[in-house]
Design a protein around this motif. Structure first.
Motif, PDB file in Angstrom:
ATOM      1  N   ASP A  45      58.050  72.764  48.268  1.00  0.00           N
ATOM      2  CA  ASP A  45      57.389  72.281  47.050  1.00  0.00           C
ATOM      3  C   ASP A  45      55.912  72.085  47.373  1.00  0.00           C
ATOM      4  N   GLU A  46      55.053  72.696  46.580  1.00  0.00           N
ATOM      5  CA  GLU A  46      53.605  72.662  46.840  1.00  0.00           C
ATOM      6  C   GLU A  46      53.062  71.239  46.936  1.00  0.00           C
ATOM      7  N   SER A  47      53.441  70.378  46.001  1.00  0.00           N
ATOM      8  CA  SER A  47      52.883  69.020  46.002  1.00  0.00           C
ATOM      9  C   SER A  47      53.332  68.226  47.232  1.00  0.00           C
ATOM     10  N   LEU A  48      54.558  68.449  47.683  1.00  0.00           N
ATOM     11  CA  LEU A  48      55.034  67.757  48.884  1.00  0.00           C
ATOM     12  C   LEU A  48      54.291  68.249  50.133  1.00  0.00           C
ATOM     13  N   VAL A  49      53.978  69.536  50.172  1.00  0.00           N
ATOM     14  CA  VAL A  49      53.237  70.081  51.314  1.00  0.00           C
ATOM     15  C   VAL A  49      51.809  69.542  51.328  1.00  0.00           C
ATOM     16  N   VAL A  50      51.169  69.493  50.161  1.00  0.00           N
ATOM     17  CA  VAL A  50      49.800  68.974  50.073  1.00  0.00           C
ATOM     18  C   VAL A  50      49.768  67.518  50.540  1.00  0.00           C
ATOM     19  N   GLU A  51      50.720  66.725  50.070  1.00  0.00           N
ATOM     20  CA  GLU A  51      50.790  65.329  50.488  1.00  0.00           C
ATOM     21  C   GLU A  51      51.016  65.222  52.002  1.00  0.00           C
ATOM     22  N   TYR A  52      51.912  66.023  52.527  1.00  0.00           N
ATOM     23  CA  TYR A  52      52.207  66.004  53.958  1.00  0.00           C
ATOM     24  C   TYR A  52      50.964  66.341  54.784  1.00  0.00           C
ATOM     25  N   ARG A  53      50.219  67.367  54.381  1.00  0.00           N
ATOM     26  CA  ARG A  53      49.009  67.764  55.125  1.00  0.00           C
ATOM     27  C   ARG A  53      47.972  66.631  55.105  1.00  0.00           C
ATOM     28  N   ALA A  54      47.832  65.969  53.981  1.00  0.00           N
ATOM     29  CA  ALA A  54      46.901  64.841  53.899  1.00  0.00           C
ATOM     30  C   ALA A  54      47.373  63.695  54.788  1.00  0.00           C
TER      31      ALA A  54
ATOM     32  N   GLU B 248      40.298  64.055  50.508  1.00  0.00           N
ATOM     33  CA  GLU B 248      40.262  62.960  49.537  1.00  0.00           C
ATOM     34  C   GLU B 248      41.588  62.201  49.536  1.00  0.00           C
ATOM     35  N   GLN B 249      42.676  62.928  49.562  1.00  0.00           N
ATOM     36  CA  GLN B 249      43.991  62.289  49.567  1.00  0.00           C
ATOM     37  C   GLN B 249      44.233  61.547  50.883  1.00  0.00           C
ATOM     38  N   ALA B 250      43.780  62.099  51.996  1.00  0.00           N
ATOM     39  CA  ALA B 250      43.932  61.425  53.297  1.00  0.00           C
ATOM     40  C   ALA B 250      43.218  60.079  53.272  1.00  0.00           C
ATOM     41  N   LEU B 251      42.005  60.063  52.748  1.00  0.00           N
ATOM     42  CA  LEU B 251      41.257  58.801  52.659  1.00  0.00           C
ATOM     43  C   LEU B 251      41.949  57.819  51.720  1.00  0.00           C
ATOM     44  N   SER B 252      42.537  58.335  50.679  1.00  0.00           N
ATOM     45  CA  SER B 252      43.272  57.477  49.743  1.00  0.00           C
ATOM     46  C   SER B 252      44.449  56.797  50.456  1.00  0.00           C
TER      47      SER B 252
ATOM     48  N   HIS C 112      54.210  59.143  56.474  1.00  0.00           N
ATOM     49  CA  HIS C 112      54.306  60.473  57.075  1.00  0.00           C
ATOM     50  C   HIS C 112      55.767  60.840  57.337  1.00  0.00           C
ATOM     51  N   GLU C 113      56.521  59.918  57.915  1.00  0.00           N
ATOM     52  CA  GLU C 113      57.945  60.165  58.179  1.00  0.00           C
ATOM     53  C   GLU C 113      58.717  60.379  56.879  1.00  0.00           C
ATOM     54  N   GLU C 114      58.404  59.581  55.855  1.00  0.00           N
ATOM     55  CA  GLU C 114      59.062  59.735  54.553  1.00  0.00           C
ATOM     56  C   GLU C 114      58.728  61.086  53.938  1.00  0.00           C
ATOM     57  N   SER C 115      57.495  61.522  54.121  1.00  0.00           N
ATOM     58  CA  SER C 115      57.064  62.818  53.600  1.00  0.00           C
ATOM     59  C   SER C 115      57.861  63.956  54.238  1.00  0.00           C
ATOM     60  N   ILE C 116      58.072  63.867  55.536  1.00  0.00           N
ATOM     61  CA  ILE C 116      58.864  64.887  56.235  1.00  0.00           C
ATOM     62  C   ILE C 116      60.288  64.913  55.686  1.00  0.00           C
ATOM     63  N   MET C 117      60.865  63.741  55.475  1.00  0.00           N
ATOM     64  CA  MET C 117      62.239  63.667  54.954  1.00  0.00           C
ATOM     65  C   MET C 117      62.313  64.218  53.535  1.00  0.00           C
ATOM     66  N   GLU C 118      61.291  63.942  52.710  1.00  0.00           N
ATOM     67  CA  GLU C 118      61.270  64.475  51.339  1.00  0.00           C
ATOM     68  C   GLU C 118      61.181  65.995  51.343  1.00  0.00           C
ATOM     69  N   ARG C 119      60.314  66.532  52.197  1.00  0.00           N
ATOM     70  CA  ARG C 119      60.188  67.990  52.291  1.00  0.00           C
ATOM     71  C   ARG C 119      61.519  68.607  52.728  1.00  0.00           C
TER      72      ARG C 119
END
Length: 191
Positions: free
Chosen positions: A71-80, A127-131, A143-150
């Motif tokens: 999912d594009e949005s999950l990948v963008v969030e993960y990279r940030a 911008e998202q990383a700073l947020s 970060h761990e939650e993001s990996i599990m969501e992906r």
């Protein structure tokens, strides 16, 4: 045919060669799942490559059914979150992220479209990383939650499309195998 999850280590061209040789031993009309997003083709047109996994997907496009599992949005969030985690762990300085965000915020419409595309993507990521850093939340936990969501999203896509062979990173492959019945995990180096 047994369904397989192939774990990629992203160590070089030998993984591409081994994967292609393995796939060519099997019948045409394979259904393949890749740890890529639906926007993969758009990213590729704008010169954003995905070495190894993208090369394998490109080689087999048109030879079978390809499914994108991310999912594009999950990948963008993960990279940030990767960037934010690097700051919290001391591997990167926060002011460097702020400087990069500022640099990428100055869009130049006269630049080639692929440069503007990349510039916007990187601006958004910083911008998202700073947020995340400003949120006061535990970045490591996010970060761990993001990996599990992906991983959960990929698992759902695999169940939905039921591809014969799946290509993901080795870390995802091990965890996905645990949650999927009918799939066996293989490391690309042992095909």
């Amino acid at each position: 045919m047994v369904k397989i999850i192939i774990g990629l280590n992203y160590e070089g061209n030998q993984e591409i060669t081994k994967s292609i040789q393995f796939l060519e031993q099997h019948s045409d009309n394979l259904s393949l799942g890749f740890e890529l997003t639906e926007r993969y083709e758009e990213h590729k047109r704008n010169f954003l490559g995905f070495p190894i996994i993208g090369d394998i997907a490109d080689y087999f496009s048109g030879k079978g059914k390809i499914f994108f599992l991310e999912d594009e949005s999950l990948v963008v969030e993960y990279r940030a979150l990767e960037i934010a985690l690097a700051v919290t762990e001391g591997r990167c300085e926060r002011n460097k992220i702020e400087i990069l965000k500022d640099q990428y915020s100055r869009f130049q419409p006269y630049h080639p479209p692929e440069e503007v595309y990349l510039q916007h993507l990187l601006f958004t990521r910083y911008e998202q990383a700073l947020s995340f850093l400003n949120s006061g939340k535990d970045v490591k936990k996010l970060h761990e939650e993001s990996i599990m969501e992906r991983r959960a999203f990929m698992r759902d896509k695999i169940v939905e499309h039921n591809p014969q062979i799946v290509f993901v990173s080795s870390a995802h492959a091990k965890k996905l195998e645990e949650g999927l019945t009918g799939y066996v995990m293989k490391d690309v180096n042992f095909l």
